[in-house]
Design a protein around this motif. Sequence first.
Motif, PDB file in Angstrom:
ATOM      1  N   GLY A 345       0.806  -1.218   0.000  1.00 42.19           N
ATOM      2  CA  GLY A 345       0.000   0.000   0.000  1.00 42.19           C
ATOM      3  C   GLY A 345       0.835   1.262   0.000  1.00 42.19           C
ATOM      4  N   ARG A 346       1.952   1.256   0.708  1.00 39.49           N
ATOM      5  CA  ARG A 346       2.819   2.434   0.745  1.00 39.49           C
ATOM      6  C   ARG A 346       3.382   2.731  -0.631  1.00 39.49           C
ATOM      7  N   ALA A 347       3.855   1.677  -1.333  1.00 43.39           N
ATOM      8  CA  ALA A 347       4.427   1.894  -2.669  1.00 43.39           C
ATOM      9  C   ALA A 347       3.386   2.440  -3.642  1.00 43.39           C
ATOM     10  N   LEU A 348       2.146   1.919  -3.567  1.00 48.39           N
ATOM     11  CA  LEU A 348       1.102   2.405  -4.479  1.00 48.39           C
ATOM     12  C   LEU A 348       0.741   3.851  -4.185  1.00 48.39           C
ATOM     13  N   LEU A 349       0.657   4.198  -2.895  1.00 46.49           N
ATOM     14  CA  LEU A 349       0.269   5.573  -2.564  1.00 46.49           C
ATOM     15  C   LEU A 349       1.398   6.561  -2.884  1.00 46.49           C
TER      16      LEU A 349
END
Length: 441
Positions: A345-349
């Motif tokens: 989720g961090r990489a996508l955001l």
Amino acid sequence: MPQVKQGVGPGNGPPNPRPPTPRVRPNTHHTTRNPTATEDIEAMSNSVMDTTSTEAFLTSKLLCHNNQPFTLSHLMSILFHITQMSTGTPLPVITAIHAVAFILKKHTACEIANAAAEQLATAIVPQLTTQLKEVIALQLEDMKATSGHLADSAKQISESLTPTIENVEHMHRLLKAEREEREDDAKIAADRVEEAVNELHSSVEECQKSLKTLTPSLESTQDHINQLLTQLLTTPQQVASQTSSQPTYSSIAASHLPPSVDKAVGHAAIRAREILLEPQAGNTLFPPNTSNPDIAKKLKTALAAIRTDATPPGDVRSVTSLRNGGIVVELESEHLASWLGSTTGRALLEGQFDSSVSFRNRTFSIVLEYLPIHMQIEQDGFLCKIELENQLPSNTLSSIRWIKPPLHRTQEQQKAFALLQVSTAPTANDILRDGLCIDSE
């Protein structure tokens, strides 16, 4: 008739032109030696009676240098050689000659020094005096010119420094007043912090008492949750449709809490749903003066763009902007906040922002009471030691510091309060419930 040998005397032969040599006997206990006068000694008959015969005698005995004047140094050398002419010369005579030679040596040195001094006085001193006068005259002229320049420079510097000194004194007075004011403010702030710590301490005690009273209700709540989970597992087709309405542990526990603890648990639930976004140094997440509703709208758009089948349901609830450019984002569920904090989720955001952004983990503060002030809590490895001693997961203790600076302690103070930052809420709750063991205490 025996022959009688006639001696030479006044009645037996021609008169002896040499005057009788005075007989010198050594002094005894009853006799006194009378020295012969110098004139009598010079009048005695001898082969050496003047300077010509003296030079001839000394030359014949190889005691002097040819064609060399009889200086004191030369005469001293002759006396030393005289002592070596015969081995039968009495020791007192040799000693006396040595004494005279050494006296001549002393006078020779004095004559050389006097001659050198006289030469200096007559030849070198006048020249030196003249040169010194010229040099001193030039130096005096230079000193007069330099003193004039220095006087002018000193006057100019004095005129220019006068307003500067006044400004410095004025600034000194202002700084002194500001420092005194800051010291007073710092003292007041320390007193207020201490009062706040005391209030926090009492609040923690109330929370601990409340937790003890809530233990039975929490157990019953846990049983209820387990029953709900069992029902959901038996009907997997209804799970997807009811996921958004499934109550969380926080909401169930909050429904059974008394009013005294409801507010604290509410804050903890909000913190569990929050994520903190910070820009990298020199960058900004959004343009300046962007309102919070606009930021929330953009974040909702970014969240919708990265949503997948594995993304938990929920959306952005509110946004709070920080002074350093960071943003605190409150989401609708803890599951969504946990997913955005994960690696995926961090990489996508992060891919939805034009500038570099970093996720900062939120910590939970715990006040440690009455720690001995000799504990070195600032040392590296202190938190790791506490984690090992209390069997806590690694890196769950983020930081620790004294609440009151050590400089503000009194001489009689032996213990103080410290502020511990914990990275996860479960660990913080365990510490509040069970306490910590530090150095077996």
